[in-house]
Structures are given as structure tokens and as C-alpha cells.
Design a protein around this motif. Structure first.
Motif, PDB file in Angstrom:
ATOM      1  N   SER A  17       0.864  -1.180   0.000  1.00  0.00           N
ATOM      2  CA  SER A  17       0.000   0.000   0.000  1.00  0.00           C
ATOM      3  C   SER A  17       0.899   1.228   0.000  1.00  0.00           C
ATOM      4  CB  SER A  17      -0.941   0.000   1.203  1.00  0.00           C
ATOM      5  OG  SER A  17      -0.221   0.029   2.408  1.00  0.00           O
ATOM      6  N   ILE A  18       0.622   2.125  -0.911  1.00  0.00           N
ATOM      7  CA  ILE A  18       1.438   3.323  -1.098  1.00  0.00           C
ATOM      8  C   ILE A  18       0.601   4.524  -0.687  1.00  0.00           C
ATOM      9  CG2 ILE A  18       2.729   4.718  -2.764  1.00  0.00           C
ATOM     10  CD1 ILE A  18       2.895   2.161  -4.511  1.00  0.00           C
ATOM     11  N   THR A  19       1.196   5.409   0.100  1.00  0.00           N
ATOM     12  CA  THR A  19       0.527   6.657   0.455  1.00  0.00           C
ATOM     13  C   THR A  19       1.406   7.822   0.020  1.00  0.00           C
ATOM     14  OG1 THR A  19       1.465   6.548   2.664  1.00  0.00           O
ATOM     15  CG2 THR A  19      -0.754   5.682   2.398  1.00  0.00           C
ATOM     16  N   ASP A  20       0.758   8.925  -0.327  1.00  0.00           N
ATOM     17  CA  ASP A  20       1.513  10.115  -0.708  1.00  0.00           C
ATOM     18  C   ASP A  20       1.908  10.891   0.551  1.00  0.00           C
ATOM     19  OD1 ASP A  20      -0.727  11.583   0.083  1.00  0.00           O
ATOM     20  OD2 ASP A  20      -1.429  11.931  -1.962  1.00  0.00           O
ATOM     21  N   GLY A  23      -0.636  11.407   3.173  1.00  0.00           N
ATOM     22  CA  GLY A  23      -1.236  10.223   3.775  1.00  0.00           C
ATOM     23  C   GLY A  23      -2.371   9.636   2.963  1.00  0.00           C
ATOM     24  N   GLU A  24      -2.572  10.148   1.764  1.00  0.00           N
ATOM     25  CA  GLU A  24      -3.622   9.645   0.882  1.00  0.00           C
ATOM     26  C   GLU A  24      -3.123   8.423   0.112  1.00  0.00           C
ATOM     27  OE1 GLU A  24      -6.764  10.978   0.660  1.00  0.00           O
ATOM     28  OE2 GLU A  24      -6.150  12.293   2.306  1.00  0.00           O
ATOM     29  N   ALA A  25      -4.013   7.477  -0.095  1.00  0.00           N
ATOM     30  CA  ALA A  25      -3.651   6.272  -0.856  1.00  0.00           C
ATOM     31  C   ALA A  25      -3.279   6.644  -2.280  1.00  0.00           C
ATOM     32  CB  ALA A  25      -4.808   5.286  -0.847  1.00  0.00           C
ATOM     33  N   TYR A  26      -2.225   6.013  -2.791  1.00  0.00           N
ATOM     34  CA  TYR A  26      -1.792   6.232  -4.172  1.00  0.00           C
ATOM     35  C   TYR A  26      -1.900   4.910  -4.911  1.00  0.00           C
ATOM     36  CZ  TYR A  26       0.993   7.292  -8.258  1.00  0.00           C
ATOM     37  OH  TYR A  26       1.400   7.474  -9.556  1.00  0.00           O
ATOM     38  N   ARG A  52       8.568  -6.506 -11.095  1.00  0.00           N
ATOM     39  CA  ARG A  52       7.825  -5.283 -11.387  1.00  0.00           C
ATOM     40  C   ARG A  52       6.467  -5.424 -10.725  1.00  0.00           C
ATOM     41  NH1 ARG A  52       4.651  -2.331 -15.236  1.00  0.00           N
ATOM     42  NH2 ARG A  52       5.588  -0.276 -15.477  1.00  0.00           N
ATOM     43  N   ILE A  53       6.096  -4.426  -9.939  1.00  0.00           N
ATOM     44  CA  ILE A  53       4.825  -4.429  -9.237  1.00  0.00           C
ATOM     45  C   ILE A  53       3.832  -3.625 -10.053  1.00  0.00           C
ATOM     46  CG2 ILE A  53       3.666  -3.818  -7.083  1.00  0.00           C
ATOM     47  CD1 ILE A  53       6.499  -3.901  -5.773  1.00  0.00           C
ATOM     48  N   THR A  54       2.700  -4.232 -10.382  1.00  0.00           N
ATOM     49  CA  THR A  54       1.717  -3.532 -11.214  1.00  0.00           C
ATOM     50  C   THR A  54       0.394  -3.286 -10.500  1.00  0.00           C
ATOM     51  OG1 THR A  54       0.998  -5.640 -12.145  1.00  0.00           O
ATOM     52  CG2 THR A  54       2.674  -4.411 -13.377  1.00  0.00           C
ATOM     53  N   GLY A  55       0.199  -3.864  -9.348  1.00  0.00           N
ATOM     54  CA  GLY A  55      -1.046  -3.675  -8.619  1.00  0.00           C
ATOM     55  C   GLY A  55      -0.761  -3.470  -7.149  1.00  0.00           C
ATOM     56  N   SER A  56      -1.656  -3.936  -6.314  1.00  0.00           N
ATOM     57  CA  SER A  56      -1.474  -3.752  -4.881  1.00  0.00           C
ATOM     58  C   SER A  56      -0.770  -4.935  -4.225  1.00  0.00           C
ATOM     59  CB  SER A  56      -2.827  -3.523  -4.205  1.00  0.00           C
ATOM     60  OG  SER A  56      -3.662  -4.648  -4.401  1.00  0.00           O
ATOM     61  N   SER A  57      -0.475  -5.987  -5.002  1.00  0.00           N
ATOM     62  CA  SER A  57       0.265  -7.112  -4.443  1.00  0.00           C
ATOM     63  C   SER A  57       1.136  -7.733  -5.534  1.00  0.00           C
ATOM     64  CB  SER A  57      -0.677  -8.168  -3.857  1.00  0.00           C
ATOM     65  OG  SER A  57      -1.445  -8.761  -4.852  1.00  0.00           O
TER      66      SER A  57
END
Length: 103
Positions: A17-20, A23-26, A52-57
């Protein structure tokens, strides 16, 4: 902590999970490049695993670790935006390949 321990030859599914900065989800965009990289140490040039990660997992497959020596490695996750900005979203952390019994 972001340390990972994996028995050699096993499957591992990792959620990301990536946040900017606010703190918002990216969500990864199609032209972003997000790489999970494992090396023997930070001074080695060539990775032993790179995904290479293309989604959330993303998934570490048995073939990714079956030929690795047991022991400690290091990994990080780097996001390069289409704009060219580079962000290390998981700093260098331990990746340990553990012994297996059944194999």
C-alpha cells in the motif's frame, strides 16, 4: 519493520500500500514503474530477484528463490513516476532466505 523471512522455494504474496506525502492512498498508474529488488548486499550491482509491481500485491514464486543460498540479503521497493520522480517507498530492509526441510 519491513524485514522479510522466506523459506527457500516457497511462495510468498506481498501486499503493498502506497501513500503520498499527505497520507492519501496512491494507486500505481500504468506508466509508473515500481520495482521490488533483492540483492546479496547494497553494494552488489546485479539483483538476485527483481519484480515489477503492477497492482497492490505481487508474488515471489518458488523458482525465484530455489537456487539462492540460505542467508541474509537486502531488498527495497522503488517507485518511478511517469514524471521521472523517484521514490524509495520501502528503504533497504532485510530479506532472509531460510532453510527448508521437505525439499
Amino acid at each position: 519493520m519491513n524485514d522479510i523471512e522466506l523459506i527457500r522455494g516457497d511462495t510468498l504474496i506481498l501486499d503493498l500500500s502506497i501513500t503520498d506525502m499527505d497520507g492519501e492512498a496512491y494507486e500505481l498508474q500504468p506508466d509508473d514503474e515500481c520495482l521490488f529488488t533483492v540483492k546479496k548486499n547494497v553494494y552488489k550491482k546485479d539483483p538476485v530477484i527483481q519484480k515489477r509491481i503492477t497492482g497492490s500485491s505481487f508474488q515471489i514464486e518458488p523458482k525465484d528463490t530455489e537456487s539462492l543460498s540460505f542467508g541474509s540479503y537486502v531488498y527495497d521497493v522503488q517507485l518511478t513516476l511517469v514524471s521521472g520522480e523517484v521514490h524509495t517507498i520501502i528503504p533497504p530492509s532485510a530479506f532472509k532466505v531460510l532453510e527448508e526441510v521437505t525439499w
